[in-house]
Design an enzyme around this catalytic site. Structure first.
Site, PDB file in Angstrom:
ATOM      1  N   GLN A   1      -4.481  -5.351   6.911  1.00 53.10           N
ATOM      2  CA  GLN A   1      -5.464  -6.310   6.398  1.00 53.10           C
ATOM      3  C   GLN A   1      -5.440  -7.638   7.140  1.00 53.10           C
ATOM      4  OE1 GLN A   1      -7.734  -5.304   4.556  1.00 53.10           O
ATOM      5  NE2 GLN A   1      -6.814  -3.415   3.803  1.00 53.10           N
TER       6      GLN A   1
ATOM      7  N   HIS B   1       0.867  -1.173   0.000  1.00 48.53           N
ATOM      8  CA  HIS B   1       0.000   0.000   0.000  1.00 48.53           C
ATOM      9  C   HIS B   1       0.913   1.235   0.000  1.00 48.53           C
ATOM     10  CE1 HIS B   1      -2.836   2.910   1.821  1.00 48.53           C
ATOM     11  NE2 HIS B   1      -3.813   2.065   1.542  1.00 48.53           N
TER      12      HIS B   1
ATOM     13  N   LYS C   1     -10.577  -0.974  10.354  1.00 47.78           N
ATOM     14  CA  LYS C   1     -10.745  -2.132   9.462  1.00 47.78           C
ATOM     15  C   LYS C   1     -11.093  -3.395  10.249  1.00 47.78           C
ATOM     16  CE  LYS C   1      -7.322  -0.401   6.119  1.00 47.78           C
ATOM     17  NZ  LYS C   1      -8.142   0.187   5.065  1.00 47.78           N
TER      18      LYS C   1
ATOM     19  N   CYS D   1      -4.846   2.638  -3.616  1.00 51.64           N
ATOM     20  CA  CYS D   1      -3.609   3.091  -2.965  1.00 51.64           C
ATOM     21  C   CYS D   1      -2.464   2.126  -3.207  1.00 51.64           C
ATOM     22  CB  CYS D   1      -3.810   3.322  -1.475  1.00 51.64           C
ATOM     23  SG  CYS D   1      -4.916   4.693  -1.138  1.00 51.64           S
TER      24      CYS D   1
ATOM     25  N   ASP E   1       3.083  -4.788   8.003  1.00 56.08           N
ATOM     26  CA  ASP E   1       1.871  -3.996   7.821  1.00 56.08           C
ATOM     27  C   ASP E   1       0.688  -4.952   7.981  1.00 56.08           C
ATOM     28  OD1 ASP E   1      -0.407  -2.785   6.867  1.00 56.08           O
ATOM     29  OD2 ASP E   1       0.495  -2.037   5.019  1.00 56.08           O
TER      30      ASP E   1
END
Lengths: 407, 131
Positions: free
Chosen positions: A202, A122, A225, A365, A199
């Site tokens: 997600q 991202h 999220k 993104c 990261d």
């Protein structure tokens, strides 16, 4: 037995209609919907004990501090951190990654050092490192992805040498859905003396994530999220690394003692939390973690594997649909990015919206990834713990309508 | 399907008018919208300060491409002064659909290209209205 309808009943938004149709929300990769428990936890704070945290010698402030720090404890348990001192509140994943780039990167990297990222990142895990590169003159190396949406692990082995001081990598791609072998990459990073930042924007909402089992050094994720509110995220870091790092931003709450000449820093985690924080949002994230824990992340993952397997098969029967990313539901999260013949993603999304279906259209993104696959934009349908098989059917039916309109 | 993709828009999208390029155009300008990848190029041939001929080329969503096709029909034969008077409302009225803040940029890309080509105006038409 996972009862998706009982889960859905806890989300008030599913009672509404869009363009006369029941809402089919397939945009959870952008932000998830919120269960009533999260909304009520935040309401309760504002209605009953709104107050600033820390140092207050009155009842409301003590209650606010207890709720705010209690949420931190539960978040720490949720990712199996050794201690809640390792859990730093940030605004979101982006700020968490920037915190590492600024505070750790500027103190520890010197010209000639390298940071290794991947082609499926991202923008929030690309741009901070480009800014740092231009500031400190480090090298930014990029692991390519394969045609079928996996990391090119041979290239990773070639690119990962002693000059690499940090590997910063997504756990799950927000476009391809690919779940990367973080544990293996952590082992390889440590073997050359590099740290690893994951990261988890997600992955933390969708998979069981255990920072000790993965043996990573930093984990960044966002509350919104994972059924929590916007404006709150987390940087988890290994305590000894966080201890050695200089602060990120200066101000109130992050200090021990201030004179006009110099200041000393507060202990972890407050050293990295300057200013009045997002108190209601932290409490909301705590409620979101309770909600997810009550479902069980292994059950959430299993539900999404089933939905993903079903969608992979259903979408394969839509004419002219090109799907990006792995085809094995065990290798990916519930993210379906696709193109539909020559129909522009905006047109696909606009027709779906008329059917009450919310999807995202654009570059998500991840412009470098779009360039890698030679497309300017894709349509992305994404699933979460409340997604049903019937909703996947609605999507497929609506995609046939798109075909009719643009045929 | 409601009026959002009514026949008029789809017809211009599938059968664009004045599509292509001109040899030795007096004005040629191209612009894209990096957010969604819509791209429009307009070539113009002038005679006595009138648009004697116009062609457009591009790629992108149905709204952006149909809007470009419709715009070329609106301005062909018009004087540059008349083009100057042309407002975003004129084009949106001709499109006959209501659009949200994101898609309105798709619809107005062709007008932006036209005005930038003719007058060197770089701003998005009507940007000030919903900044």
């Amino acid at each position: 037995m996972y009862d998706v309808n009982a889960v859905r009943a806890q989300f008030p938004v599913f009672q509404r209609k869009v363009n006369g149709k029941p809402l089919v929300y397939l945009d959870s990769t952008a932000t998830s919907q919120k269960p009533l428990a999260v909304i009520e936890a935040m309401d309760e704070f504002y209605l009953r004990y709104n107050s600033n945290v820390h140092r207050g010698i009155h009842t409301l402030s003590e209650e606010a501090t207890a709720a705010y720090e209690g949420a931190r404890e539960r978040i720490a348990r949720f990712i199996n951190a050794r201690s809640s001192r390792e859990v730093i509140y940030t605004r979101n994943t982006t700020e968490a990654i920037n915190l590492v780039a600024y505070a750790w990167g500027r103190a520890n990297l010197k010209p000639g050092d390298a940071v290794l990222i991947t082609e499926m990142e991202h923008h929030s895990n690309i741009v901070p490192w480009q800014i740092l590169r231009d500031l400190v003159d480090i090298e930014l190396r990029v692991v390519p992805v394969t045609d079928d949406g996996y990391l090119d692990m041979e290239a990773l082995d070639r690119l990962l040498d002693e000059r690499v001081k940090l590997v910063s990598i997504t756990h799950m791609s927000n476009v391809l859905g690919t779940i990367n072998p973080v544990e293996e990459i952590a082992r390889k990073a440590h073997a050359v003396g590099a740290l690893i930042l994951v990261d988890g924007a997600q992955s933390v909402p969708h998979l069981p994530v255990d920072v000790q089992a993965l043996d990573i050094d930093f984990l960044a994720f966002s509350g919104h999220k994972m059924c929590g509110p916007t404006g709150i995220g987390v940087l988890w870091g290994r305590e000894e690394i966080l201890e050695a790092m200089p602060p990120f931003m200066g101000g109130g709450d992050m200090i021990r003692r201030v004179t006009l000449e110099r200041s000393t820093w507060a202990d972890l985690p407050h050293k990295f939390e300057a200013g009045t924080p997002a108190i209601a949002e932290a409490i909301g994230l705590g409620a979101a973690v309770d909600f997810l824990s009550s479902l069980g992340m292994a059950n959430v993952r299993q539900h999404e594997i089933e939905i993903t397997a079903y969608a992979l098969e259903a979408l394969s029967e839509v004419p002219r649909l090109r799907l990006f990313g792995p085809r094995n539901p065990h290798h990916k999260g519930g993210v379906m990015a696709f193109t539909l013949g020559a129909v522009h993603a905006h047109d696909v999304a606009a027709v779906l919206d008329r059917e009450g279906i919310a999807v995202r259209a654009g570059h998500h993104c991840a412009q470098p990834l779009m360039q890698r696959y030679g497309v300017v934009a894709t349509t992305r349908a994404s699933f979460y713990l409340y997604t049903t098989f019937e909703e996947v059917d609605c999507l497929v039916e609506a995609l046939h309508k798109v075909e009719e309109v643009f045929a | 399907m409601d009026d959002f993709y009514r026949e008029y828009i789809l017809d211009h999208y599938k059968n664009p008018r004045n599509y292509g390029t001109l040899e030795n155009p007096d004005i040629s300008y191209e612009e894209d919208n990096p957010v969604c990848g819509d791209r429009v190029r307009i070539d113009i041939k002038l005679e006595d300060d009138r648009i004697a001929d116009i062609r457009f080329q591009g790629e992108g969503c149905a709204i952006s491409q149909a809007s470009a096709s419709i715009l070329t029909e609106m301005v062909k034969g018009k004087s540059l002064e008349e083009v100057r008077q042309l407002s975003k409302e004129d084009l949106l009225e001709q499109l006959g659909i209501s659009l949200g803040p994101v898609r309105i940029k798709c619809a107005l890309l062709s007008l932006k290209v036209l005005k930038a080509g003719v007058y060197g105006i770089r701003g998005w038409p009507g940007e000030e209205d919903h900044a």
